[in-house]
Design a protein around this motif. Structure first.
Motif, PDB file in Angstrom:
ATOM      1  N   PHE A  68       0.836  -1.199   0.000  1.00 57.00           N
ATOM      2  CA  PHE A  68       0.000   0.000   0.000  1.00 57.00           C
ATOM      3  C   PHE A  68       0.874   1.254   0.000  1.00 57.00           C
ATOM      4  CE2 PHE A  68      -3.096  -3.033   1.752  1.00 57.00           C
ATOM      5  CZ  PHE A  68      -4.223  -2.697   1.016  1.00 57.00           C
ATOM      6  N   LYS A  69       0.432   2.255  -0.745  1.00 56.20           N
ATOM      7  CA  LYS A  69       1.143   3.534  -0.788  1.00 56.20           C
ATOM      8  C   LYS A  69       0.398   4.553   0.070  1.00 56.20           C
ATOM      9  CE  LYS A  69       2.981   2.872  -5.473  1.00 56.20           C
ATOM     10  NZ  LYS A  69       3.050   3.430  -6.862  1.00 56.20           N
ATOM     11  N   GLU A 109      -1.800  12.510  -8.847  1.00 51.43           N
ATOM     12  CA  GLU A 109      -1.032  11.561  -8.032  1.00 51.43           C
ATOM     13  C   GLU A 109      -1.931  10.874  -7.006  1.00 51.43           C
ATOM     14  OE1 GLU A 109       3.080  11.363  -5.339  1.00 51.43           O
ATOM     15  OE2 GLU A 109       2.293  13.306  -6.016  1.00 51.43           O
ATOM     16  N   LEU A 110      -2.829  11.631  -6.385  1.00 51.71           N
ATOM     17  CA  LEU A 110      -3.751  11.034  -5.415  1.00 51.71           C
ATOM     18  C   LEU A 110      -4.683  10.045  -6.099  1.00 51.71           C
ATOM     19  CD1 LEU A 110      -5.049  10.778  -2.649  1.00 51.71           C
ATOM     20  CD2 LEU A 110      -6.402  12.833  -3.144  1.00 51.71           C
ATOM     21  N   THR A 111      -5.174  10.402  -7.262  1.00 46.92           N
ATOM     22  CA  THR A 111      -6.050   9.495  -8.009  1.00 46.92           C
ATOM     23  C   THR A 111      -5.327   8.202  -8.349  1.00 46.92           C
ATOM     24  OG1 THR A 111      -7.254  11.373  -8.960  1.00 46.92           O
ATOM     25  CG2 THR A 111      -7.448   9.252 -10.090  1.00 46.92           C
ATOM     26  N   ALA A 112      -4.064   8.319  -8.759  1.00 43.69           N
ATOM     27  CA  ALA A 112      -3.282   7.137  -9.133  1.00 43.69           C
ATOM     28  C   ALA A 112      -2.995   6.252  -7.924  1.00 43.69           C
ATOM     29  CB  ALA A 112      -1.970   7.568  -9.784  1.00 43.69           C
ATOM     30  N   ILE A 113      -2.659   6.861  -6.802  1.00 42.77           N
ATOM     31  CA  ILE A 113      -2.376   6.084  -5.595  1.00 42.77           C
ATOM     32  C   ILE A 113      -3.639   5.384  -5.096  1.00 42.77           C
ATOM     33  CG2 ILE A 113      -1.797   6.282  -3.137  1.00 42.77           C
ATOM     34  CD1 ILE A 113       0.308   8.321  -3.873  1.00 42.77           C
ATOM     35  N   SER A 114      -4.774   6.065  -5.162  1.00 41.17           N
ATOM     36  CA  SER A 114      -6.035   5.449  -4.738  1.00 41.17           C
ATOM     37  C   SER A 114      -6.359   4.235  -5.600  1.00 41.17           C
ATOM     38  CB  SER A 114      -7.168   6.474  -4.824  1.00 41.17           C
ATOM     39  OG  SER A 114      -6.952   7.550  -3.927  1.00 41.17           O
ATOM     40  N   GLN A 118      -6.273  -1.837  -6.074  1.00 35.44           N
ATOM     41  CA  GLN A 118      -5.758  -3.057  -6.678  1.00 35.44           C
ATOM     42  C   GLN A 118      -5.129  -3.963  -5.616  1.00 35.44           C
ATOM     43  OE1 GLN A 118      -5.652  -4.157  -9.976  1.00 35.44           O
ATOM     44  NE2 GLN A 118      -6.858  -2.436 -10.754  1.00 35.44           N
ATOM     45  N   VAL A 119      -4.345  -3.356  -4.739  1.00 38.17           N
ATOM     46  CA  VAL A 119      -3.683  -4.124  -3.675  1.00 38.17           C
ATOM     47  C   VAL A 119      -4.713  -4.708  -2.726  1.00 38.17           C
ATOM     48  CG1 VAL A 119      -2.088  -3.999  -1.720  1.00 38.17           C
ATOM     49  CG2 VAL A 119      -1.577  -2.741  -3.826  1.00 38.17           C
TER      50      VAL A 119
END
Length: 280
Positions: free
Chosen positions: A183-184, A232-237, A242-243
């Motif tokens: 998780f990021k 960046e927030l959208t990509a991390i979410s 996925q994780v």
């Protein structure tokens, strides 16, 4: 992360620490209890809100509960047939998100109509308390090291899974530990987004709530909050979804017959709760 089943569907803001049926049937005074933490409404404002809450609940009970029930029945069938795949979990995440979007889109126009009723003092008090809450969250996070935050996240996740399937095996605990590293962190980006949209809302409410274009502008803010998110927030979410889906798939494959039975009972209880609410 909330109780495992909470990623499947969202009873709007109704799933509190108490019984979901109790919270649902008492949402009017629970809402006032929550609102009172931020702003004190006068009698006329409460009277206006009463009418809207009654209409929202009627709509939600008539139209939305069946959507939750249908999704839970699908989850029940998938778990009963074997296990829920990563792709299926991702579909459930998206479906759960749409439950919230429909609720948000239903109530937002009426919230926009209520907003001009606030006084300058109420607006300033509201956002002062929200900013204090932001600062408390930042301070609380800063009090823990990275390792301490990771350990707390693992512990919370294992507790939530345990609540849903029962006592975890050593292998299941390791599944949670192994996925935790993937998780990021999005905390800083999320707080930046939160404060950005709050500042925009504060400016609109304080300076333009009586102007002609206010309602359309404020409705756009409430209906499209993603505009204030960074890429960046959208990509991390998306990555974390996925994780999380992969972790749930792995846990599902590891269930013992006893754990599977408990999971099915938990889902069945939620389905029965919704059926009871529909009949009230």
């Amino acid at each position: 992360m909330n109780k495992l089943i909470a990623v499947v569907f969202t009873l709007s803001m109704l799933l509190t620490g108490c019984s979901s049926k109790f919270a649902y049937n008492n949402i009017d005074w629970l809402m006032y209890w929550y609102i009172d933490d931020y702003v004190e409404l006068d009698k006329s404002q409460k009277s206006l809100l009463d009418g809207h809450v009654e209409q929202w609940m009627h709509w939600h009970r008539q139209d939305e509960l069946s959507e939750y029930k249908t999704q839970l029945e699908t989850v029940y069938q998938q778990v009963s047939a074997g296990h829920v795949s990563k792709a299926q979990w991702l579909n459930h995440f998206e479906e759960g998100k749409q439950h919230w979007v429909r609720f948000r889109d239903h109530v937002s126009p009426e919230l926009v109509n209520l907003a001009p009723k606030l006084t300058d003092e109420q607006v300033n008090d509201l956002f002062a308390k929200i900013q204090k809450q932001n600062e408390e969250r930042i301070e609380k996070r800063a009090d823990r090291t990275f390792d301490e935050r990771l350990e707390k996240n693992i512990e919370d996740t294992q507790d939530n899974v345990k609540e849903f399937i029962g006592k975890l095996s050593k292998a299941q605990k390791e599944i949670v530990v192994n996925y935790a590293d993937d998780f990021k962190s999005s905390f800083d980006l999320w707080m930046d987004y939160r404060q950005r949209i709050q500042l925009a809302a504060y400016d609109m409410l304080l300076n333009s709530r009586h102007e002609e274009g206010f309602k359309s502008s404020f409705l756009a803010l409430l209906s499209h909050p993603e505009r204030y998110q960074s890429e960046e927030l959208t990509a991390i979410s998306a990555h974390n979804n996925q994780v999380y889906a992969s972790m749930l798939e792995a846990l599902g494959q590891s269930l013992s017959p006893k754990q599977k039975k408990k999971a099915l009972n938990e889902i069945e209880d939620l389905i029965e709760d919704i059926s009871d609410l529909q009949e009230d």
